[in-house]
Design an enzyme around this catalytic site. Sequence first.
Site, PDB file in Angstrom:
ATOM      1  N   TYR A   1       0.842  -1.201   0.000  1.00  0.00           N
ATOM      2  CA  TYR A   1       0.000   0.000   0.000  1.00  0.00           C
ATOM      3  C   TYR A   1       0.877   1.251   0.000  1.00  0.00           C
ATOM      4  O   TYR A   1       0.622   2.199  -0.758  1.00  0.00           O
ATOM      5  CB  TYR A   1      -0.902  -0.029   1.229  1.00  0.00           C
ATOM      6  CG  TYR A   1      -1.823   1.154   1.380  1.00  0.00           C
ATOM      7  CD1 TYR A   1      -3.001   1.221   0.658  1.00  0.00           C
ATOM      8  CD2 TYR A   1      -1.519   2.197   2.253  1.00  0.00           C
ATOM      9  CE1 TYR A   1      -3.865   2.298   0.791  1.00  0.00           C
ATOM     10  CE2 TYR A   1      -2.367   3.276   2.398  1.00  0.00           C
ATOM     11  CZ  TYR A   1      -3.546   3.332   1.666  1.00  0.00           C
ATOM     12  OH  TYR A   1      -4.392   4.407   1.808  1.00  0.00           O
TER      13      TYR A   1
ATOM     14  N   LYS B   1       1.023   4.268  -2.903  1.00  0.00           N
ATOM     15  CA  LYS B   1       0.694   5.658  -2.598  1.00  0.00           C
ATOM     16  C   LYS B   1       1.860   6.601  -2.885  1.00  0.00           C
ATOM     17  O   LYS B   1       1.636   7.766  -3.258  1.00  0.00           O
ATOM     18  CB  LYS B   1       0.229   5.783  -1.145  1.00  0.00           C
ATOM     19  CG  LYS B   1      -1.135   5.151  -0.882  1.00  0.00           C
ATOM     20  CD  LYS B   1      -2.225   5.785  -1.745  1.00  0.00           C
ATOM     21  CE  LYS B   1      -3.620   5.249  -1.442  1.00  0.00           C
ATOM     22  NZ  LYS B   1      -4.657   5.881  -2.280  1.00  0.00           N
TER      23      LYS B   1
END
Length: 236
Positions: free
Chosen positions: A131, A135
């Site tokens: 993740y 990002k």
Amino acid sequence: MALILVTGASTGLGLATAQDLSDQGHDVVVHARTSNRVPSGDWRGAVAADLSDLDATRALALEVDAFGHFDAVVHNAGALHPPDAARVNTIAPYVLTMLMRPPRRLVYLSSSMHRGGTTDLRGLTDCTASYSDSKLWVTAFALSLADRWPDTAVHAVDPGWVPTRMGGPSASHDLEQGHLTQVRLATQDAAGPRTGGYWHHLTTQRPAPAAADPAFQEALLAALAEVTRVPVREHP
């Protein structure tokens, strides 16, 4: 009033963003992963597509363009774990951006966790990215686009750790505060840079150095173009 697309609008921040924009009188098109997840509301339109699927994302770009030339797109949809983290958080925003007609404003959801992401792009090509990686990459993409598309205001937003389905019930930040920046940037200029800002709760912050590194941005764009077979649109 503006025509605005919000991806990942079935629950949480996406739904709060879409509802606030609709309440202000804007024409909002909402996206959900499946048709049974489309929220009820006074929307201009609703679309469904699994953004972890490259072909479905390509088709979605054509479908939403049929609604007209969007004034703003809020890339809110997200996934927490691999392999979908790279596909939904980074690859899908790139594909939609490059295949849709460029709007006046683009907003990409980042996260404070982007600061822990890696510049090793092998996780993009094999979708093993975390993740945090995804990002960092979508933040770098947003900032690179701000330099390439001078006629479009492009921003990345850290909404905070909020109690959504993804954030979980123990999240400590305010859900209401979590969507206000996206709404503001999609409809008007906030007190800050016209483009290329990294935002948290209506104020700008410095992103991770890698996100603003031109060499890394170029490598990322090249990798995205190769993975998706969608070329970079240098200037709309």
